[in-house]
Design an enzyme around this catalytic site. Sequence first.
Site, PDB file in Angstrom:
ATOM      1  N   SER A  46      46.664  50.263  -6.510  1.00  0.00           N
ATOM      2  CA  SER A  46      45.618  50.828  -6.074  1.00  0.00           C
ATOM      3  C   SER A  46      45.532  52.081  -6.085  1.00  0.00           C
ATOM      4  O   SER A  46      45.512  52.727  -7.181  1.00  0.00           O
ATOM      5  CB  SER A  46      45.375  50.030  -4.611  1.00  0.00           C
ATOM      6  OG  SER A  46      44.189  50.050  -4.243  1.00  0.00           O
ATOM      7  N   ASP A 192      42.533  44.224  -7.578  1.00  0.00           N
ATOM      8  CA  ASP A 192      43.445  45.144  -6.820  1.00  0.00           C
ATOM      9  C   ASP A 192      44.769  44.639  -7.123  1.00  0.00           C
ATOM     10  O   ASP A 192      45.042  43.685  -6.354  1.00  0.00           O
ATOM     11  CB  ASP A 192      42.825  45.460  -5.375  1.00  0.00           C
ATOM     12  CG  ASP A 192      43.404  46.669  -5.004  1.00  0.00           C
ATOM     13  OD1 ASP A 192      44.643  46.723  -4.832  1.00  0.00           O
ATOM     14  OD2 ASP A 192      42.706  47.589  -4.722  1.00  0.00           O
TER      15      ASP A 192
END
Length: 344
Positions: A46, A192
């Site tokens: 991320s 993600d």
Amino acid sequence: MREKFRILSIDGGGLKGLIPLQVIKEIERITAQPIHKSFDLIAGSSTGGLLTCALLLAENGVEVGQRKYSLTDIEDIFLHKGKDIFPNYGLLRKLYSSARNLIRPQYNAEKYQAILEDFLQEHRISSCLKPLFISSYDLQSKRPLLFTTREASRLAELNARLVDVCRATSAAPTYFPSYSFTYNSAQVICVDGGLILNNPALAALIEVLGNNTYKYYNKLETEISLADIAVLSLGTGLTVSSYNANASKNWGQLQWIRKILGIVIGAPSLLVENQLETIYNSLGLRNNYLRINVEIDKKYAKMDDSSPETLSYYIHESQSKITHNHTLQQRLRIFLRENGIKNL
């Protein structure tokens, strides 16, 4: 002292990526060299994946050996572009958005995409100064998707654009839309990387151990073992939350949505931290592993809070609890010295 293979791992956490960035600043101050010269692989999930790409992107080709962006350049993205990626809306807009967010992602990714395109352009994984390891999850195949320099050097179809890598690793459910692009001659639909590896330190260690004949991992020119690998793992802040037992019994889908996301991301990160510490300590390799994180006030825990007050808090709290902490400074210096940073 035998040279070590050094891994830098950076957690996910949205704009809280400012926290590990302060530690990296301190390492560069201590070592008097760019972070890519102190570590042999950088791993991120991320926002940690975004930092990885920014820290490793080469200026005028990998051969020159110079980083394109300074730490100040990277920090400025958080401080000045964070509000474009995560807008702070007024009360009426927040009320409207709260209802809309039940059926749509909270944020439009168009400005985020434009910022990445401007910052990373058409550069690919092969444009990075050191090997990287960045995580995502493919909804199409229902499998983790791991972007690595090792794979990118093996096959052109795996040498993804850094823009695509960054969008793939940071497409946080409920915040951003999933991200689709062509990778390895197939269409992938990414969310993600923090959902599967918010703390990618252990996965990066396994990547190196499992592929230790790869030319960039085999810097010792012999088969490497755990004793030859050092891991510095950087968190994006810990928040201690308390819940009412009676209230939690009655939570429904709406109340659980964001809480589940926090649990899915937070709990495995702590497990990885404990597992790595146990593994290294049990083998008498205490100095091979260091985890650095900071506790932050619950008021500033939201990963998408782009207010100047919150961003300033991340910087000052990191400096107060990490870079100005004498005990932690000593531990960091010992880690760097014991694992082969020569110019300390």
